[in-house]
Design a protein around this motif. Sequence first.
Motif, PDB file in Angstrom:
ATOM      1  N   ARG A 184      -0.711  -1.244  -4.879  1.00 37.83           N
ATOM      2  CA  ARG A 184      -2.245  -0.723  -4.377  1.00 37.83           C
ATOM      3  C   ARG A 184      -2.227  -1.130  -2.840  1.00 37.83           C
ATOM      4  NH1 ARG A 184      -8.087  -2.804  -6.477  1.00 37.83           N
ATOM      5  NH2 ARG A 184      -9.086  -1.761  -4.950  1.00 37.83           N
ATOM      6  N   PHE A 185      -1.740  -2.223  -2.658  1.00 37.01           N
ATOM      7  CA  PHE A 185      -1.958  -2.751  -1.221  1.00 37.01           C
ATOM      8  C   PHE A 185      -0.694  -2.786  -0.276  1.00 37.01           C
ATOM      9  CE2 PHE A 185      -5.209  -4.703  -3.739  1.00 37.01           C
ATOM     10  CZ  PHE A 185      -6.494  -4.237  -3.271  1.00 37.01           C
ATOM     11  N   ALA A 186      -0.884  -2.344   0.933  1.00 35.41           N
ATOM     12  CA  ALA A 186       0.037  -2.432   1.965  1.00 35.41           C
ATOM     13  C   ALA A 186      -0.424  -3.362   3.156  1.00 35.41           C
ATOM     14  CB  ALA A 186       0.482  -1.118   2.644  1.00 35.41           C
ATOM     15  N   TYR A 187       0.580  -4.118   3.534  1.00 39.75           N
ATOM     16  CA  TYR A 187       0.284  -5.078   4.646  1.00 39.75           C
ATOM     17  C   TYR A 187       1.386  -4.793   5.955  1.00 39.75           C
ATOM     18  CZ  TYR A 187      -1.628  -7.428   0.763  1.00 39.75           C
ATOM     19  OH  TYR A 187      -2.382  -7.713  -0.243  1.00 39.75           O
ATOM     20  N   VAL A 188       0.473  -4.602   7.095  1.00 36.26           N
ATOM     21  CA  VAL A 188       0.909  -4.098   8.192  1.00 36.26           C
ATOM     22  C   VAL A 188       0.966  -4.930   9.295  1.00 36.26           C
ATOM     23  CG1 VAL A 188       1.189  -2.154   9.765  1.00 36.26           C
ATOM     24  CG2 VAL A 188       0.500  -1.741   7.612  1.00 36.26           C
ATOM     25  N   ALA A 189       2.077  -5.397   9.903  1.00 40.86           N
ATOM     26  CA  ALA A 189       1.939  -6.357  11.127  1.00 40.86           C
ATOM     27  C   ALA A 189       2.026  -5.848  12.449  1.00 40.86           C
ATOM     28  CB  ALA A 189       3.129  -7.604  10.965  1.00 40.86           C
ATOM     29  N   SER A 190       1.369  -6.009  13.298  1.00 41.76           N
ATOM     30  CA  SER A 190       1.186  -5.245  14.756  1.00 41.76           C
ATOM     31  C   SER A 190       1.069  -6.357  15.679  1.00 41.76           C
ATOM     32  CB  SER A 190       0.205  -4.289  14.600  1.00 41.76           C
ATOM     33  OG  SER A 190      -1.258  -4.680  14.641  1.00 41.76           O
ATOM     34  N   ARG A 191       1.378  -5.969  17.045  1.00 40.40           N
ATOM     35  CA  ARG A 191       1.556  -6.864  17.981  1.00 40.40           C
ATOM     36  C   ARG A 191       0.190  -7.249  18.794  1.00 40.40           C
ATOM     37  NH1 ARG A 191       6.014  -5.566  22.325  1.00 40.40           N
ATOM     38  NH2 ARG A 191       4.591  -3.846  22.890  1.00 40.40           N
ATOM     39  N   GLY A 192      -0.730  -6.043  18.748  1.00 35.84           N
ATOM     40  CA  GLY A 192      -2.033  -6.096  19.425  1.00 35.84           C
ATOM     41  C   GLY A 192      -1.631  -5.393  20.823  1.00 35.84           C
ATOM     42  N   GLU A 193      -2.768  -5.607  21.608  1.00 32.86           N
ATOM     43  CA  GLU A 193      -2.529  -4.908  22.852  1.00 32.86           C
ATOM     44  C   GLU A 193      -1.679  -5.820  24.050  1.00 32.86           C
ATOM     45  OE1 GLU A 193      -3.541  -2.163  23.575  1.00 32.86           O
ATOM     46  OE2 GLU A 193      -4.643  -2.101  21.738  1.00 32.86           O
ATOM     47  N   GLY A 194      -1.451  -7.180  23.717  1.00 33.17           N
ATOM     48  CA  GLY A 194      -0.512  -8.057  24.636  1.00 33.17           C
ATOM     49  C   GLY A 194       0.343  -8.592  23.630  1.00 33.17           C
ATOM     50  N   THR A 195       1.063  -9.616  24.386  1.00 36.74           N
ATOM     51  CA  THR A 195       2.131 -10.401  23.496  1.00 36.74           C
ATOM     52  C   THR A 195       1.594 -11.892  23.072  1.00 36.74           C
ATOM     53  OG1 THR A 195       2.927 -11.494  25.493  1.00 36.74           O
ATOM     54  CG2 THR A 195       3.808  -9.290  24.779  1.00 36.74           C
ATOM     55  N   ALA A 196       0.290 -11.997  23.327  1.00 38.51           N
ATOM     56  CA  ALA A 196      -0.201 -13.456  22.952  1.00 38.51           C
ATOM     57  C   ALA A 196      -0.784 -13.455  21.666  1.00 38.51           C
ATOM     58  CB  ALA A 196      -1.094 -13.909  23.869  1.00 38.51           C
ATOM     59  N   ASP A 197      -1.094 -12.329  20.882  1.00 35.64           N
ATOM     60  CA  ASP A 197      -1.713 -12.263  19.759  1.00 35.64           C
ATOM     61  C   ASP A 197      -0.961 -11.317  18.654  1.00 35.64           C
ATOM     62  OD1 ASP A 197      -2.141  -9.917  20.855  1.00 35.64           O
ATOM     63  OD2 ASP A 197      -4.343 -10.108  20.582  1.00 35.64           O
ATOM     64  N   GLY A 198      -1.107 -11.363  17.512  1.00 37.68           N
ATOM     65  CA  GLY A 198      -0.627 -10.478  16.468  1.00 37.68           C
ATOM     66  C   GLY A 198      -1.457 -10.453  15.239  1.00 37.68           C
ATOM     67  N   TRP A 199      -1.687  -9.454  14.330  1.00 40.54           N
ATOM     68  CA  TRP A 199      -2.243  -8.936  13.460  1.00 40.54           C
ATOM     69  C   TRP A 199      -1.956  -8.435  12.246  1.00 40.54           C
ATOM     70  CZ3 TRP A 199      -7.289 -10.349  14.988  1.00 40.54           C
ATOM     71  CH2 TRP A 199      -7.322 -10.563  16.306  1.00 40.54           C
ATOM     72  N   VAL A 200      -2.339  -8.665  11.075  1.00 43.07           N
ATOM     73  CA  VAL A 200      -1.935  -8.133   9.847  1.00 43.07           C
ATOM     74  C   VAL A 200      -3.263  -7.375   9.539  1.00 43.07           C
ATOM     75  CG1 VAL A 200      -1.488  -8.506   7.551  1.00 43.07           C
ATOM     76  CG2 VAL A 200      -0.379  -9.913   9.092  1.00 43.07           C
ATOM     77  N   THR A 201      -3.014  -6.064   9.158  1.00 37.69           N
ATOM     78  CA  THR A 201      -3.883  -5.072   8.644  1.00 37.69           C
ATOM     79  C   THR A 201      -3.562  -4.734   7.162  1.00 37.69           C
ATOM     80  OG1 THR A 201      -4.186  -4.129  10.841  1.00 37.69           O
ATOM     81  CG2 THR A 201      -4.691  -2.646   8.958  1.00 37.69           C
ATOM     82  N   VAL A 202      -4.567  -4.931   6.396  1.00 33.75           N
ATOM     83  CA  VAL A 202      -4.416  -4.424   4.929  1.00 33.75           C
ATOM     84  C   VAL A 202      -4.988  -2.978   4.663  1.00 33.75           C
ATOM     85  CG1 VAL A 202      -5.022  -5.347   2.492  1.00 33.75           C
ATOM     86  CG2 VAL A 202      -4.820  -6.853   4.427  1.00 33.75           C
ATOM     87  N   LEU A 203      -4.035  -2.330   3.737  1.00 30.44           N
ATOM     88  CA  LEU A 203      -4.303  -0.785   3.568  1.00 30.44           C
ATOM     89  C   LEU A 203      -4.595  -0.915   1.867  1.00 30.44           C
ATOM     90  CD1 LEU A 203      -2.183   0.913   5.889  1.00 30.44           C
ATOM     91  CD2 LEU A 203      -4.333   0.299   6.324  1.00 30.44           C
ATOM     92  N   ASP A 204      -5.626  -0.308   1.531  1.00 31.86           N
ATOM     93  CA  ASP A 204      -5.777   0.037   0.140  1.00 31.86           C
ATOM     94  C   ASP A 204      -5.082   1.538  -0.338  1.00 31.86           C
ATOM     95  OD1 ASP A 204      -6.612   0.665  -2.460  1.00 31.86           O
ATOM     96  OD2 ASP A 204      -8.571  -0.166  -2.230  1.00 31.86           O
ATOM     97  N   LEU A 205      -3.918   1.443  -0.815  1.00 31.07           N
ATOM     98  CA  LEU A 205      -3.286   2.630  -1.035  1.00 31.07           C
ATOM     99  C   LEU A 205      -3.892   3.572  -1.941  1.00 31.07           C
ATOM    100  CD1 LEU A 205       0.341   1.541  -0.535  1.00 31.07           C
ATOM    101  CD2 LEU A 205      -1.033   2.226   1.301  1.00 31.07           C
ATOM    102  N   ASP A 206      -4.470   3.101  -3.010  1.00 35.81           N
ATOM    103  CA  ASP A 206      -5.334   3.809  -4.184  1.00 35.81           C
ATOM    104  C   ASP A 206      -6.519   4.502  -3.380  1.00 35.81           C
ATOM    105  OD1 ASP A 206      -3.695   2.770  -5.918  1.00 35.81           O
ATOM    106  OD2 ASP A 206      -5.048   1.386  -6.924  1.00 35.81           O
TER     107      ASP A 206
END
Length: 983
Positions: A184-206
Amino acid sequence: MSDPNEPLLVAPDWGADALAVVDLAAPERPEVHFPSVGSNPRAVAVSTDGTRAYVVNHDDGTLSVVDLTVPEHPVLRTVPAGNSPCAVVAGLVDDQVCVAAWADGEVVVFDKEGLQGGPPLRVGSGPCALAVAPGGGARRVCVIDETDATVSVVNVSQAGVPSVSRTVCVLGVTRAVAVAPGGRFAYVASRGEGTADGWVTVLDLDADGAVVGDPVPVGAEPRALALSPAGNRLCVANYGSASVSLATVDVESGRVGTPDTVPAGAHPVAVAFAPDGGVIHVVGQTSGVLTAIRTDPLDHTAVALKGVPAGVVFGPDGHHSYVTDQATGQLTVVRAAPRKTAGIPAGEGSKPVNVAVSPDGTWAYAADSASNKVAVLDLSSPAPPAPVPLRGTHKPWDVAIAPDLGFACATSPDSSHLLVLTPAPGKELGSDVTVTPVPLAPGARPYGVAVTPDSRYAVTADSGTATVSLVDPKGGMHTIGAGVVGCQQPTGAAVSKDGKTLYVADFANTGEGLEGGQIAVLSRIEPGQWQQRTVINAATGHLSGPHEMALSPDELRLYVANYRNGKVSVLRRASPEGAWAWHMDIDKDPRMVRPYGLALSPQGTTLYVSSAAGDKGTVEVFAVSADAATHRRTIAVKDEALVPPGLALSPDGRFLYAAVSEKSRDDDQALGTVYGIELDAEGSAMRAIATAPEAYTDRPTGLVCPDDRTVCVVNQGRKDAPVREACRAIITLDTTRLSVSGTKKLPLDKNDEPYSAAVSDDGTLCVANFTSGTVTVFGSQVTPVPVGEPGASQPWDVAVTDDGAYAYVTDRTADSLRCVRLSDRQVTSLDVGRDPMGVTSAPGGGLRAYVANHGSNSISVIGPDDTSPGTPKVVVTWPLPGITKPESVSVSADGAWLFVTTENSGELLMLDTRTGTPRFTVPAGERLTGSAPHPQSAKHLVYLADEAGAAVSVVDTTTLAPLDTTTPLGLDVRQAVGLPTTN
């Protein structure tokens, strides 16, 4: 055909244009095969059933389908797959396979055999990574579009008709994605606009990829992420901050909790969960460090690897992970860190408090303190236990198994018994056993128990009576062979108070005239083993057919009844170690005839001698305190007694007993009578108190009084027709001590023709055997050894050193370790910490042991005292900062690790036995009370009784370490896949 149940690992070998197929049947030294595929293979996937591997070849623009069911692993077909394919996933609906073509911005979907199911599907720019739900049957594919910083959600629920459900923008460049179990859920890691931060976005595939909540902040430059097998933990490798972010996941909503940050080696690039989800391995690219992180509680351990590690994946057993070196392609096998691997149920409602493992490590006994049962556990599977009922009100506390598997035992504190478990003849110890309760002293309340290395004794710590009990489950019986005894016709025996010196009278005529016979003097060199020390011959002892003997209280005089010449020889020595010499003869007027039985008063001042003058059985009483004996009185026993009676005196000297054989009669019925008299009462005749056949007296030839209320009679039975078995009759007397309250019999060998007996203060009973020339020894089944004062001592746990020299017993009230030397029962005390509870001995022999000081939060180490060889001392005491109330201790089979449980804790502590340094804390249950390591050091397992969890926890204590590597590979473990087995 290849065995589908054998674990495999597959990875692209870009250096050799091959697929590396790694056979993990021998996980520490895996075997690798290299079927050739296309040019520059970049990624691999495996079908749900494990029969096919799919390899995308970047430079060829192809997909190779490899057969994993045969040892050669041939390529079945190679088909076009777009320009620069770089990712592949399998296990989709209807076993479809999806390939990402990076240069085309497309994905291509194939069927299981690699045949294209439809035209390429356009997604975002630069598709570089794919992710689907694990386990097969996935309906959606998450496509990471690197150039666009988007995620395309591709619907593959209808075979051959893929479609893009949604394209989702994320915060900056990403290459890492994972899909939760269930899909059901996907988890995507991304770098953000710079290099000082990172993020995880949760997607509801259903919901076609709808974003769930706000992106969750993690560390800088996240490069990889992984979900635990249960989907309830998320781990992100933060390349730019030398850490990982570890967060809980709500499996129902998909939401990610606030992450914890755990340090890792510089530039972490890959993470992997162990199959049980309890451990994470993280590799640092530039630091060459692998960090092992335990998920609960969060702690971590690091180990250095060689080269530039690029990826990590766990094998299916969870005991090892596999790391590749980006520079050389070398595969390194890494042992996983300690962790709980299983829980074996001990039965509903049970409270297992201690556990013992069989010598081969295949099964275990668990003591259930909540019932009157011992659970038999199959250590190879979590099957329900086979309970052994202990009968009555016996509730077990501790268990131990004899090294030779001849018996096992369990203590029952409430009933003050030791329960001995023995298999049927020819059977193995296990669930089909006989349980024999052995009563200890009233109020003994035994807790700990251990078995000596020779399997001779069970040793209990008796908290109520301040004793250590040595329990011989076989009753202490053994035979001193004729070659050791050295006598032709043994008729009499006398034994020292401590049971270590035995005198055997040999009736044999070895001289001329009336002279003849000898006395063999034997010494016990260790339990069950004797040697002849010296022989008193006929001339030295003035012997003439010696029969029964009596040893003076100071053991400096030996009285011998001479059956042939009608006299008693008195031998004397100057010291307990001195040589025996004749001192005087005792006779009377008119002379005694066929003196047979002897008994000596406890003070050594009065001697009782049986006689058959005029065929009347009497007892002649002599005062022997002076150098010349004086006749005092005659006690009548029985008229028409051709054979004089054997004699025995109660230990307090108040009652005299005589056994009359009547051997000459040919009656079919058992014959024999035991007579008794109170010596201070009026009268000069004995009265019959026990007769055949009710009292099991059948041709009695000797008797002893082990205590003031028991008479033990030796009966020869009958060898000729009608044959009757020889036996020992155990006669229990009532309060008058001249009437019987109960009898029982124990078998003897009639062919040995047992004669008279002797008993020592420790309960050892010796029977001289006339025909075989042997001596049968019946040791006391329970020998209590005082180690303190009742009320001021509380013996609790016990361990026996590997060399069998000492039993170590913790004394909680006296803050002492009581050291009982088993050879002579000598007790020494060592001051340890406050309230010592658990004790264990180290393997490998010697005196080393460890004591858990419950009250002072420390471990005392016991070792040899250099100033007094062969004796123990406290070598060092290790404080345990932050560790409270240690209760039990055990040592690994290789002696490297000390396992400690603490009060009301579900954690196992692992200490280095060389330094006492706590190295690992392993969550292993709810309330751990006792541990038992696997007897084979290569197994790295320890079994723990979980009182609150109603189970025995299994902990793999393998320590984090890299092992030998295989041949150099060009594989990238970031794309490695473990094959599912079909069992």
